[in-house]
Design a protein around this motif. Sequence first.
Motif, PDB file in Angstrom:
ATOM      1  N   CYS A  55      40.040  36.803  40.948  1.00  0.00           N
ATOM      2  CA  CYS A  55      38.797  37.460  40.537  1.00  0.00           C
ATOM      3  C   CYS A  55      37.964  36.551  39.647  1.00  0.00           C
ATOM      4  N   ILE A  57      36.586  40.859  42.887  1.00  0.00           N
ATOM      5  CA  ILE A  57      37.618  40.208  43.700  1.00  0.00           C
ATOM      6  C   ILE A  57      36.971  39.146  44.586  1.00  0.00           C
ATOM      7  N   LYS A  58      37.474  37.928  44.474  1.00  0.00           N
ATOM      8  CA  LYS A  58      37.006  36.831  45.321  1.00  0.00           C
ATOM      9  C   LYS A  58      37.949  36.558  46.485  1.00  0.00           C
ATOM     10  N   GLU A  59      39.261  36.639  46.235  1.00  0.00           N
ATOM     11  CA  GLU A  59      40.247  36.393  47.280  1.00  0.00           C
ATOM     12  C   GLU A  59      41.434  37.336  47.092  1.00  0.00           C
ATOM     13  N   SER A  97      41.003  40.117  53.700  1.00  0.00           N
ATOM     14  CA  SER A  97      39.671  40.534  53.268  1.00  0.00           C
ATOM     15  C   SER A  97      39.686  41.930  52.680  1.00  0.00           C
ATOM     16  N   THR A 136      37.275  42.050  49.244  1.00  0.00           N
ATOM     17  CA  THR A 136      36.730  40.878  48.587  1.00  0.00           C
ATOM     18  C   THR A 136      35.213  41.015  48.493  1.00  0.00           C
ATOM     19  N   SER A 146      34.898  46.066  45.740  1.00  0.00           N
ATOM     20  CA  SER A 146      35.348  44.776  45.222  1.00  0.00           C
ATOM     21  C   SER A 146      35.460  44.752  43.702  1.00  0.00           C
TER      22      SER A 146
END
Length: 407
Positions: free
Chosen positions: A281, A262-264, A209, A220, A232
């Motif tokens: 992203c 950023i997603k992951e 995270s 994230t 993020s």
Amino acid sequence: MESLEADVAETLSLLEALFLPSFFDIMVHLMVHLPAQARIAGPVHFRSMWPVERFLMRLKGSVHTKSHPEGSIMEWSMFTECLTFCSRYLHETQFSRQFRDDEDNSITPFFRSLGRGLAGKCIVSLDHKTWLQAHRYVLFNYANIGSYLDKHAHYLSSIGLRNKRDINRTQHESFHEWFRLHVEERCEEEPEEIKILAKAPMMSAHKYSSYTINGFNFHTESYDEGRSVQNSGVALVAESTSFDRGNNDNTIIGNKPYYGIIKEILELNYHHKGNVVLFKCDWVDNRVQDKWVKTDQFGITSVNFKHLFNTGEKLSDEPFILASQAIQVYYVPDPIDKEWAAVVQSKPRDVYDFDNLEDEHIDNDNGLVVQLSDLNASVTVDIVNGTIPTIRTDIDGTLVDPKKTKK
């Protein structure tokens, strides 16, 4: 909390039947009052005196002249502050020393760890699409992959592909498989890094995270929710290749900034021989100039997150970037048009500009040097001899004689 307050008295009564009376001192009895205090005053770290007492102990230890304790404390404080400031510009101090690394990365420097995970570490299983997109991006961004790309392009030409557009598309789709077979045929002749990359990563990966690298703490988007700071936002200046309309061989190569969220955060495991950290992203669509990413006359870049591309939904998408490539930015919402946000580039923590200000760089925790790209390189400010003028030269000034103004 009320149930704990009731249970602790019953628990102590049961313990009295097992332990001697000398066991029940004032610290054991303190547990009776802790639930009530926590319910009334909140968490203990907001009202604890321990940090204050530790600091008072440091002040007490700095007193060397008992007749003038205040002067000793002040002298110690100035001395400590000056040494701390100077040590940030020296090598091998507590602010610049390298982290311990027991692994020998001289053979595989590409897999050398540049950062570390901060929060939310867990193991996840990757689906085939995510796995292929991540593996493909690592291959195309490996520094020594150029000769293999040329060999693959020559192979595609030999089987009937003529124009560069078709070769580029087919290479993007099939290079990873050709690369694996090619390295297996010449296994003994290839370097160790090439062998590790050709085997491809495992389908299981570590997920974070929060991750720190290059002096930035990246979060994230889900981990950023509800926080007062924004970590993020990410940007990347990458080389992009495009083709002229109607011409499948005329390529246009140029650097283009990409802005995303950023997603992951994933750490690929190459069969326990190396790890690579990637950021997945959502990227703002910048394929059409000054449409969803635009820069005004003041050099302020604005983006519109209602229009995204390379989100990872298609197999051909490229949602990943290497963690070492990321530049941290944050987005300030436009108060008039809510769909737009201004981009502001963050500065890494504990990084100080000295020696050569033109070539800005930072030292990683492991001693590597990473170049920082300037997202606003097109904005220029006239500076003569490194100094900014403090007076205006476009209008005539007014001279004031102080002797005449006195009454």
